[in-house]
Design an enzyme around this catalytic site. Structure first.
Site, PDB file in Angstrom:
ATOM      1  CG  HIS A 126      -1.796  44.637  72.290  1.00  0.00           C
ATOM      2  ND1 HIS A 126      -2.735  44.782  73.301  1.00  0.00           N
ATOM      3  CD2 HIS A 126      -0.925  45.666  72.441  1.00  0.00           C
ATOM      4  CE1 HIS A 126      -2.424  45.857  74.018  1.00  0.00           C
ATOM      5  NE2 HIS A 126      -1.335  46.397  73.520  1.00  0.00           N
ATOM      6  CG  ASP A 162       2.053  46.920  78.281  1.00  0.00           C
ATOM      7  OD1 ASP A 162       3.195  46.954  77.812  1.00  0.00           O
ATOM      8  OD2 ASP A 162       1.106  47.615  77.854  1.00  0.00           O
ATOM      9  CG  HIS A 164      -1.436  49.561  76.035  1.00  0.00           C
ATOM     10  ND1 HIS A 164      -0.085  49.860  76.014  1.00  0.00           N
ATOM     11  CD2 HIS A 164      -2.083  50.640  75.550  1.00  0.00           C
ATOM     12  CE1 HIS A 164       0.077  51.083  75.518  1.00  0.00           C
ATOM     13  NE2 HIS A 164      -1.122  51.583  75.245  1.00  0.00           N
ATOM     14  CG  ASP A 249       3.330  50.488  78.200  1.00  0.00           C
ATOM     15  OD1 ASP A 249       3.190  49.784  79.218  1.00  0.00           O
ATOM     16  OD2 ASP A 249       2.917  50.132  77.078  1.00  0.00           O
TER      17      ASP A 249
HETATM   18 ZN   LIG Z   1       1.678  48.728  76.312  1.00  0.00          ZN
END
Ligand SMILES: [Zn+2]
Length: 313
Positions: A126, A162, A164, A249
């Site tokens: 991120h 991931d 996200h 995740d």
């Molecule tokens: Zn994540």
């Protein structure tokens, strides 16, 4: 040839648990190490000492201001953003984590490994060039990709699975035609980027690809997308190396993600990519831990992932 594994006690320094519970806890790595140490292959893994990279190398990815913010957190506690706390020695964890991939690249160039996994934290995908966010301080995989470019690798493929979207990695290479960034993630979900319309800019158009998937997506759909879309994309790009932002995740037991991937699913995804790497880039794959917050699911997935890396090494 052995698979590389990077782990350092310094990754545990970043720890806000003394103030309040946080998903990105040092226990994540301890659970993985406890399980890995019981495996028959653990003693066979090549475990290089981390060689710290220079501030100039970090500066290839992050602004001076970004790096200064992390350096000036030395000895303090606070928050970089509402999701991203820091403690007295978080800066050490961040710089060591950022040096993991470059240490792996050196091991690769010295012929000591063909593939490897960095069991690190804080995660990185991120973190943008000038923005700390979402548990991420320095973008570990982007720093490795820039280092690979400096070492003469022409084409680099970054796969981010991931749960996200890897907004930071996408932002850093959005205008780079030689680094392909491909993300498979839950959407709508944090950080709310990663639409199929985000495909790059300027000469980088076409080397960013996003697969936003709805919550509750299971193994079958992931495997189908990997086989039918991702493998052909990698083959067409023909990279010199594949880097994986391996967050776990999207696992069905994860407390943050809303997907339904199983441990066997992640094992199969790893196998699909390693099989593809065998004939596209002579098996060169470096993988990096990102998210994954259920300790049992995370350690099982990491163990399965490394076992597959080892079987292709
Ligand atoms: Zn994540």
């Amino acid at each position: 040839m052995p698979t590389g594994l990077i782990f350092s006690e310094t990754f545990l320094y970043h720890n806000s648990n003394s103030q309040f519970p946080h998903y990105d806890s040092p226990d994540r790595l301890l659970a993985c190490m406890e399980l890995l140490q019981k495996t028959t292959y653990f003693s066979l893994l090549h475990k290089p000492e981390i060689k710290e990279i220079s501030i100039d190398s970090l500066n290839e990815v992050h602004s001076r201001n970004h790096i200064r913010k992390i350096e000036s957190s030395k000895g303090k506690k606070g928050f970089f953003d509402p999701d991203t706390p820091f403690t007295e020695k978080s800066w050490i964890s961040a710089f060591k984590a950022a040096s993991s991939g470059t240490t792996m690249v050196d091991a690769l160039l010295e012929g000591k490994i063909k593939n490897g996994f960095s069991l690190l934290r804080p995660p990185g995908h991120h973190a943008e060039g000038d923005r700390i966010m979402g548990f991420c301080l320095l973008n570990n995989i982007a720093i490795t990709a820039k280092y690979l470019q400096i070492q003469g690798f022409k084409k680099i493929f970054i796969l981010d699975w991931d749960v996200h979207h890897g907004n930071g990695t996408q932002e850093i290479f959005y205008r780079d035609a030689n680094v392909f960034f491909l993300s498979v993630h839950q959407f709508p979900f944090y950080p709310m980027t990663g639409l199929p319309t985000e495909t790059g800019e300027g000469i980088g158009i076409g080397t960013t690809q996003n697969f936003p998937l709805q919550a509750e997506t299971e193994d079958y759909t992931y495997i189908r997308i990997f086989k039918n879309s991702i493998v052909p994309t990698i083959e067409k790009f023909s990279p010199d190396i594949i880097l994986i932002s391996a967050g776990f995740d999207a696992h069905k037991n994860d407390p943050l993600g809303g997907m339904r991937v199983s441990t066997q699913g992640f094992e199969e995804l790893t196998r699909i990519i390693l099989e593809c790497a065998k004939y596209t880039c002579e098996g060169r794959v470096l993988s990096f831990l990102e998210g994954g917050y259920d300790l049992e699911a995370l350690s099982d997935c990491v163990e399965a992932h490394i076992a597959v890396l080892q079987s292709f090494s």
